[in-house]
Structures are given as structure tokens and as C-alpha cells.
Design a protein around this motif. Structure first.
Motif, short mmCIF file in Angstrom:
data_model
loop_
_atom_site.label_atom_id
_atom_site.label_comp_id
_atom_site.label_asym_id
_atom_site.label_seq_id
_atom_site.Cartn_x
_atom_site.Cartn_y
_atom_site.Cartn_z
N GLY A 22 4.90 -11.52 -5.36
CA GLY A 22 5.22 -10.18 -6.28
C GLY A 22 5.37 -8.81 -5.60
O GLY A 22 5.63 -9.00 -4.34
N ILE A 23 5.16 -7.98 -6.28
CA ILE A 23 5.59 -6.82 -5.68
C ILE A 23 4.25 -6.18 -4.58
O ILE A 23 3.06 -6.30 -5.27
CB ILE A 23 5.59 -5.45 -6.84
N THR A 24 4.69 -6.01 -3.45
CA THR A 24 3.52 -5.34 -2.46
C THR A 24 3.81 -4.04 -2.29
O THR A 24 4.79 -3.45 -2.55
CB THR A 24 3.46 -6.38 -1.20
N PHE A 25 2.76 -3.34 -1.69
CA PHE A 25 2.79 -1.97 -1.40
C PHE A 25 3.72 -1.88 0.06
O PHE A 25 4.56 -0.88 -0.06
CB PHE A 25 1.39 -1.49 -0.86
N ARG A 26 3.60 -2.79 0.74
CA ARG A 26 4.71 -2.81 1.78
C ARG A 26 6.22 -2.90 1.34
O ARG A 26 7.21 -2.21 1.82
CB ARG A 26 4.54 -4.00 2.69
N GLY A 27 6.43 -3.89 0.49
CA GLY A 27 7.70 -4.16 -0.08
C GLY A 27 8.31 -3.07 -0.89
O GLY A 27 9.33 -2.26 -0.81
N LEU A 28 7.52 -2.21 -1.76
CA LEU A 28 7.71 -1.11 -2.42
C LEU A 28 7.97 0.03 -1.79
O LEU A 28 8.92 0.71 -1.64
CB LEU A 28 6.69 -0.82 -3.60
N HIS A 29 7.23 0.25 -0.55
CA HIS A 29 7.34 1.40 0.33
C HIS A 29 8.56 1.24 1.10
O HIS A 29 9.45 2.05 1.07
CB HIS A 29 5.99 1.23 1.53
N ARG A 30 9.01 -0.04 1.57
CA ARG A 30 10.30 -0.39 2.27
C ARG A 30 11.31 -0.16 1.36
O ARG A 30 12.37 0.36 1.67
CB ARG A 30 10.17 -1.71 2.89
N THR A 43 5.21 7.70 -4.67
CA THR A 43 4.88 6.32 -4.30
C THR A 43 4.93 6.04 -2.92
O THR A 43 4.05 5.12 -2.35
CB THR A 43 5.99 5.54 -5.26
N ILE A 44 6.11 6.29 -2.23
CA ILE A 44 6.28 5.99 -0.73
C ILE A 44 5.10 6.38 -0.10
O ILE A 44 4.28 5.81 0.86
CB ILE A 44 7.54 6.79 -0.19
N ALA A 45 4.46 7.70 -0.34
CA ALA A 45 3.42 8.52 0.23
C ALA A 45 1.99 7.34 -0.08
O ALA A 45 1.21 7.26 0.91
CB ALA A 45 2.99 9.75 -0.17
N ILE A 46 1.82 7.09 -1.22
CA ILE A 46 0.64 6.43 -1.63
C ILE A 46 0.69 5.11 -1.21
O ILE A 46 -0.32 4.47 -0.53
CB ILE A 46 0.41 6.50 -3.06
N THR A 47 1.80 4.25 -1.20
CA THR A 47 1.85 2.88 -0.73
C THR A 47 1.80 2.89 0.81
O THR A 47 1.03 1.84 1.37
CB THR A 47 3.22 2.21 -1.07
#
Length: 188
Positions: free
Chosen positions: A8-16, A151-155
Motif C-alpha cells: 500500500g502507500i508507505t512513507f517512503r513511497g509518498l515522500h519519494r 507531508t514530505i517533511a513528516i514522512t
């Protein structure tokens, strides 16, 4: 047989993915932000390509300078079609006339001055306008961009694990990153 993990959606994937999507805007805002920080030293919008010396007759009393006189000066220097406005500056010492693509500054006592003709800095001028535009659609897009940056900062805080994770080490850098600008805002 290949085995594929369904994620699913991961912090790493969302950040990237947010980073990839907004990379152009991040670069543009960074460059134009630096340029705007130094707008007192040089203009991020335009550059002077021609300087024209001026000598005009002005009334002794600056209050007698009106739009009719300024328009006559503009005609004299072939700027009538670009005239925008005028004002008396620097405690009644200087007449400033603004044109669409230039600016004249004239000493009120001597009548000597200079007309600077400007050209727009093609890419940088557009980038700096992104910081200042009030276009309704752009404001919404900028708000979404701001949320994406949050979102980028938090993830980013949760991507690394182990000794260099946010919990072990990153929080110290985050605290320093918060304190440093506060020092500039409140103490310097």
C-alpha cells in the motif's frame, strides 16, 4: 514463478513521489526565494540595459509639480506612451517617474537625472512572480503545494530506521532547525 509483494502507500513511497512531482516547483521557489531575499541589492525582475541622462526645468516648489508637467517631460524623452505614475521621493529631494519599461529619477534642485530603461529577466522574473501572484487558482495550487511540503517533511522523519532514525538522532537536528530561524526572528 515471480513473487510480487503488493504494498500500500508507505512513507517512503509518498515522500519519494511527492518529491518527484514537486521537484520543479521546489527548485523554482528556492531560486526565486533567494533572489527575492536580495531584492534590495539587485532586482530579480529586471535589469537596466540603457541609461539616458536627463536635464529638465522644474518649478522651485515641488508641490507645483503635477501630472501635466510630468507628461511633458515624458514626451520630451519619448516615453509618453509608457507613462504610469510619478511621485516626489526622499523628503522632497527627488522626482521619480515610473514607466512601463523604465524609471526616471530627477533631482528637484538641479533638474538633472537619469532615465533607466529596463528589460525583464526572462526566467527569474516569472519565478519570482510565483511568490506574489494572487490568482485564485494559483493560490489553491500553492496551498496544496504547502500541504505536500508538510507531508514530505513528516514522512521524511519516518523513512530511516536504526541509529540514524528520527527517534534516535533526527529529532535533535529537527529541534536545531526550529530554533535557528527563531533566533533570527526574535534576537537578531
Amino acid at each position: 514463478m515471480s513473487t510480487q509483494k503488493k504494498k500500500g502507500i508507505t512513507f517512503r513511497g509518498l515522500h519519494r513521489d511527492l518529491g518527484y512531482f514537486y521537484v520543479g516547483l521546489i527548485i523554482s521557489f528556492s531560486i526565486s526565494g533567494i533572489a527575492l531575499n536580495h531584492r534590495n541589492q539587485w532586482s530579480p525582475y529586471r535589469y537596466t540595459y540603457q541609461e539616458i541622462p536627463m536635464q529638465v526645468s522644474l518649478p522651485a516648489n515641488p508641490q507645483d509639480i503635477d501630472e501635466k508637467l510630468v507628461k511633458q517631460i515624458s514626451v520630451q524623452y519619448k516615453m509618453a506612451n509608457q507613462y504610469e505614475r510619478f511621485r516626489i521621493r526622499d523628503k522632497q529631494k527627488e522626482l521619480e517617474i515610473r514607466y512601463e519599461k523604465g524609471r526616471a529619477k530627477i533631482d528637484l534642485k538641479t533638474g538633472k537625472g537619469q532615465l533607466n530603461m529596463f528589460k525583464k529577466k526572462v526566467v527569474l522574473a516569472e519565478m519570482t512572480k510565483l511568490h506574489q501572484t494572487l490568482n485564485k487558482n494559483w493560490v489553491w495550487y500553492s496551498d496544496i503545494f504547502g500541504i505536500a511540503m508538510l507531508t514530505i517533511a513528516i514522512t521524511g522523519m519516518f523513512i530511516t530506521r536504526g541509529k540514524k532514525s528520527f527517534r534516535k538522532r533526527g529529532y535533535l537536528l529537527a529541534i536545531a532547525g526550529i530554533i535557528f530561524p527563531l533566533i533570527f526572528l526574535f534576537l537578531l
